[in-house]
Write an enzyme that holds these catalytic residues in place. Structure first.
Site, short mmCIF file in Angstrom:
data_model
loop_
_atom_site.label_atom_id
_atom_site.label_comp_id
_atom_site.label_asym_id
_atom_site.label_seq_id
_atom_site.Cartn_x
_atom_site.Cartn_y
_atom_site.Cartn_z
N ASN A 75 -10.02 -15.11 45.21
CA ASN A 75 -9.77 -16.56 45.21
C ASN A 75 -10.09 -17.18 46.55
O ASN A 75 -10.35 -18.37 46.64
CB ASN A 75 -8.30 -16.84 44.89
CG ASN A 75 -8.06 -16.96 43.41
OD1 ASN A 75 -9.00 -17.03 42.62
ND2 ASN A 75 -6.80 -16.97 43.02
N THR A 76 -10.05 -16.36 47.61
CA THR A 76 -10.34 -16.90 48.94
C THR A 76 -11.72 -17.56 48.95
O THR A 76 -11.92 -18.61 49.57
CB THR A 76 -10.29 -15.77 49.99
OG1 THR A 76 -9.00 -15.16 49.90
CG2 THR A 76 -10.52 -16.30 51.39
N GLY A 121 -9.43 -25.87 53.96
CA GLY A 121 -9.39 -25.40 55.34
C GLY A 121 -8.11 -24.63 55.58
O GLY A 121 -7.46 -24.20 54.63
N GLY A 181 -4.22 -26.11 52.46
CA GLY A 181 -4.44 -25.57 53.80
C GLY A 181 -3.47 -24.44 54.14
O GLY A 181 -3.70 -23.69 55.08
N GLU A 232 -11.52 -2.49 45.77
CA GLU A 232 -11.72 -3.84 45.21
C GLU A 232 -12.20 -3.67 43.77
O GLU A 232 -13.23 -3.05 43.52
CB GLU A 232 -12.75 -4.60 46.05
CG GLU A 232 -13.24 -5.90 45.44
CD GLU A 232 -12.12 -6.86 45.01
OE1 GLU A 232 -11.34 -7.27 45.87
OE2 GLU A 232 -12.04 -7.18 43.80
N HIS A 272 -2.65 -22.00 41.91
CA HIS A 272 -2.11 -21.01 42.85
C HIS A 272 -0.78 -20.52 42.32
O HIS A 272 0.07 -21.33 41.94
CB HIS A 272 -1.90 -21.67 44.22
CG HIS A 272 -1.60 -20.71 45.32
ND1 HIS A 272 -2.55 -20.23 46.19
CD2 HIS A 272 -0.43 -20.12 45.68
CE1 HIS A 272 -1.99 -19.39 47.05
NE2 HIS A 272 -0.71 -19.31 46.76
N ALA A 313 -2.68 -21.87 52.03
CA ALA A 313 -3.07 -20.57 51.46
C ALA A 313 -3.86 -19.79 52.49
O ALA A 313 -3.65 -18.59 52.69
CB ALA A 313 -3.90 -20.76 50.20
N VAL A 314 -4.77 -20.48 53.17
CA VAL A 314 -5.60 -19.78 54.16
C VAL A 314 -4.74 -19.39 55.37
O VAL A 314 -4.87 -18.29 55.91
CB VAL A 314 -6.83 -20.63 54.57
CG1 VAL A 314 -7.67 -19.89 55.60
CG2 VAL A 314 -7.69 -20.94 53.35
N GLU A 342 -1.65 -14.04 48.38
CA GLU A 342 -1.14 -14.69 47.16
C GLU A 342 -0.26 -13.77 46.32
O GLU A 342 0.49 -14.24 45.47
CB GLU A 342 -2.33 -15.23 46.34
CG GLU A 342 -1.89 -16.28 45.34
CD GLU A 342 -3.04 -16.92 44.56
OE1 GLU A 342 -4.20 -16.83 45.01
OE2 GLU A 342 -2.75 -17.52 43.51
N GLU A 364 -9.16 -31.15 47.98
CA GLU A 364 -8.30 -32.21 48.47
C GLU A 364 -8.95 -32.92 49.66
O GLU A 364 -8.66 -34.07 49.96
CB GLU A 364 -7.00 -31.56 48.92
CG GLU A 364 -5.82 -32.46 49.01
CD GLU A 364 -4.56 -31.64 48.85
OE1 GLU A 364 -4.25 -31.27 47.71
OE2 GLU A 364 -3.92 -31.34 49.87
P1 ADP Z 1 -5.69 -13.37 48.85
O1 ADP Z 1 -6.00 -14.82 49.03
O2 ADP Z 1 -4.25 -13.10 48.80
O3 ADP Z 1 -6.46 -12.51 49.77
P2 ADP Z 1 -7.70 -13.07 46.83
O4 ADP Z 1 -7.65 -13.56 45.43
O5 ADP Z 1 -8.60 -13.76 47.78
O6 ADP Z 1 -6.20 -13.04 47.36
O7 ADP Z 1 -8.12 -11.54 46.86
C1 ADP Z 1 -7.47 -10.57 46.10
C2 ADP Z 1 -8.49 -9.50 45.75
O8 ADP Z 1 -7.81 -8.39 45.15
C3 ADP Z 1 -9.52 -9.96 44.74
O9 ADP Z 1 -10.80 -9.71 45.24
C4 ADP Z 1 -9.21 -9.14 43.49
O10 ADP Z 1 -10.35 -8.84 42.72
C5 ADP Z 1 -8.61 -7.89 44.10
N1 ADP Z 1 -7.76 -7.13 43.16
C6 ADP Z 1 -6.85 -7.62 42.29
N2 ADP Z 1 -6.26 -6.62 41.60
C7 ADP Z 1 -6.82 -5.46 42.05
C8 ADP Z 1 -6.66 -4.09 41.71
N3 ADP Z 1 -5.81 -3.70 40.77
N4 ADP Z 1 -7.41 -3.17 42.36
C9 ADP Z 1 -8.32 -3.56 43.31
N5 ADP Z 1 -8.53 -4.84 43.65
C10 ADP Z 1 -7.79 -5.78 43.04
#
Ligand code: ADP
Length: 567
Positions: free
Chosen positions: A162-163, A169, A544, A154, A502, A546-547, A531, A374
């Site tokens: 973004n989650t 919901g 709703g 991460e 999004h 995306a989740v 995403e 929403e």
């Molecule tokens: P989803 O809803 O698809 O799970 P999120 O935005 O909730 O997407 O989560 C995607 C995660 O991936 C984020 O925490 C973001 O910081 C992480 N991320 C994005 N690019 C990288 C990367 N190059 N290496 C590691 N983590 C990454």
């Protein structure tokens, strides 16, 4: 003086000084208490009750006081990804010092940067997952439950992506929650609504998979102590289909907290502040990734790679390159949504689907980028323009509502809701605590505060409440989110405009979450969910979904990776 007699020397006791101050963070003022020692040094900093976003601000809340004390300076680095909260803490401490009569210049000394020598490390695991958002955490849990070793990298200092920001919901159909309320929803209706909402651009197979697996996903969430037990309407849905935590608490923070608890219980390793930079291929098969942290360059060898790195809604250059009219738009996204996963996948031959399809959300407060869910409209809120009049069916799809808003004078609107709604929908607390909601005891007072003609707004509310009572919105044919009128004071208004929300396009996958080339061939060992993927939502994502997408396909990606490894 006789030797045994000890003279009494008066000891000057200089007690510590306690100062207080506050600074503007993301969710409002951050209060601090600062203790100065007898040498006029900062001895302790305690952060009081604040309303910063859970998860995203944690790095700042946990680290900034220590950094300031260690360096006795306000010139320390902010925490990446939590810049606004970090700056809020710095200005809170500065204000406290000023209030105590201290010379702030003494605390603005340059801070020396530490020299770091990088090392190399190779790690081995069954499955490496890029991203600890909703999709990545779900995939990690599902894979670990099946006995696989997993590492998540991460790039931010916190999980959730973004989650964490999802408030509405999760759409799901034929669930036990719907059955208990005799809601005659079906997989077929869910699919139909999603494809209609997406202007028939959606990949039908992916939508079918999401709808078919959605009820099981709700059960799975309940099994890991993350039950979504409350229903509401969401734009474009025929039936009450969006599943929320009890009390309407924002779904994203709720899910991330419970997914993280489960991940911890299962002993899943999350490597924070570690950014994946490349998917490693060996003889045409994904066999690991390259990643780096501040101190280490990693080679992570694996049997399978799951891409769960989210979208690119925080990368203005990238979204404006696909949709130039979005240049200069604010974003609702977390700062890590920069689309790295899409470029990494392209480098190993992945095809892209609907990459130019980017959703704007109609109700974003511009100063703070806080998104008004929403759910506020779904539970009975309305939108009015500066003339105090409604101008659309508020629960049409996001692009249509956004376009209607842009067409109003000034390109903005006010979301209006009341106390009943506030009590029913926990997500509204953020708007009140962060100070973006204006509050008044009567509609007329509210109108005055937002410089709308009081009689016009009162009349709009009267007409709306009659429409709710008669279940007939003669003005805009709204037919959902009309269970409660707006008649419980106090009343609230938040000024909103559209913002980038999004990125619906992304990497191409099949219903087994296997990544595909532009020609439709499977790239062995590479899976993707969430995403980062394109095709599920077509030309417009319903609230709703995306989740639903991240939980269903997070699980599918892990199941497919498990099967692939077993082959
Ligand atoms: P989803 O809803 O698809 O799970 P999120 O935005 O909730 O997407 O989560 C995607 C995660 O991936 C984020 O925490 C973001 O910081 C992480 N991320 C994005 N690019 C990288 C990367 N190059 N290496 C590691 N983590 C990454």
């Amino acid at each position: 003086m006789p030797a045994e007699e000890v003279a009494e020397v008066p000891v000057e006791v200089v007690s510590e000084v306690v100062l207080t101050g506050s600074g503007q963070g993301f969710g409002g003022q951050i209060p601090v208490e600062v203790i100065m020692d007898s040498d006029n040094k900062i001895k302790a900093i305690t952060i009081g009750e604040h309303n910063e976003s859970a998860g995203i601000s944690d790095g700042a809340i946990d680290n900034m006081p220590g950094r300031i004390i260690e360096n006795q300076s306000l010139m320390v680095d902010t925490v990446s990804g939590a810049t606004t909260s970090s700056k809020g803490i710095l200005s809170a401490v500065e204000n406290a010092l000023v209030s105590g009569g201290y010379d702030v210049a003494d605390f603005k000394t340059e801070v020396a940067k530490e020299e770091i020598t990088k090392t190399n490390e190779t790690l081995h695991t069954d499955i490496v997952i890029i991203g600890a958002g909703g999709a990545g955490l779900t995939a990690a849990i599902e894979a670990t439950q099946a006995g696989k070793d997993v590492i998540i990298v991460e790039k931010m200092s916190f999980a959730g992506g973004n989650t964490l920001k999802a408030t509405g919901g999760m759409n799901a159909t034929e669930t036990s929650v719907q059955a208990a309320e005799n809601i005659p929803d079906t997989v077929e209706t869910f699919v139909k609504d999603t494809i209609k909402g997406g202007y028939e651009l959606n990949d039908v197979e992916l939508v079918n998979k999401m709808a078919e697996e959605s009820a099981e996903a709700i059960d799975w969430l309940a099994s890991i102590d993350a039950p979504l037990v409350q229903l509401s309407f969401s734009g474009g849905a025929t039936y009450s289909r969006i599943h929320q935590p009890e009390g309407g608490e924002p779904v994203g923070a709720f899910l991330v907290e419970h997914l993280l608890d489960e991940a911890e219980e299962l002993g899943i390793e999350i490597m924070y502040n570690t950014e994946a930079t490349q998917i490693v291929m060996e003889d045409g098969v994904a066999s690991g990734i390259l990643a780096n942290s501040e101190a280490v360059d990693y080679m992570i060898d694996s049997e399978a790679v799951i891409l769960a790195s989210g979208g690119f809604g925080a990368n203005e250059e990238m979204y404006a390159s696909y949709k130039p009219e979005l240049e200069g738009f604010v974003t609702t996204n977390h700062p890590g949504a920069t689309g790295d996963g899409i470029s990494m996948a392209q480098e190993v031959g992945a095809g892209l689907t609907d990459i130019e399809q980017i959703q704007i959300h109609p109700t974003v407060h511009q100063g703070t980028s806080i998104m008004v869910t929403e759910g506020v409209r779904g539970d009975g809120g309305i939108l009015v323009n500066q003339s105090g009049k409604r101008f659309t069916n508020e629960l049409l799809t996001r692009d249509v509502v956004s376009a209607a808003e842009i067409a109003q004078d000034g390109g903005f609107a006010y979301v209006i809701f009341d106390q009943f709604l506030r009590e029913h929908l926990g997500a509204t607390e953020t708007y009140i605590k962060s100070g973006i909601a204006v509050q008044a005891d009567t509609i007329e007072e509210l109108a005055e505060m937002i410089e709308i003609d009081p009689a016009t707004l009162a009349n709009t509310l009267k007409t709306w409440n009659e429409a709710v009572a008669n279940k007939n919105d003669a003005e805009f044919s709204r037919s959902t989110g009309m269970e409660h009128d707006l008649s419980s004071p106090p009343y609230y208004a938040v000024k909103v405009s559209p913002g980038v929300h999004h990125t619906m396009g992304g990497v191409s996958i099949n219903p087994d979450a296997e990544v595909l080339t532009a020609e439709g061939d499977v790239i062995p060992g590479l899976f993707a969910a969430g995403e980062v993927v394109g095709g599920v939502h077509g030309g417009n994502r319903l609230g709703g979904n995306a989740v639903a997408d991240i939980i269903v396909f997070g699980r599918v990606a892990a199941q497919s990776a498990n099967d692939y490894i077993a082959e």
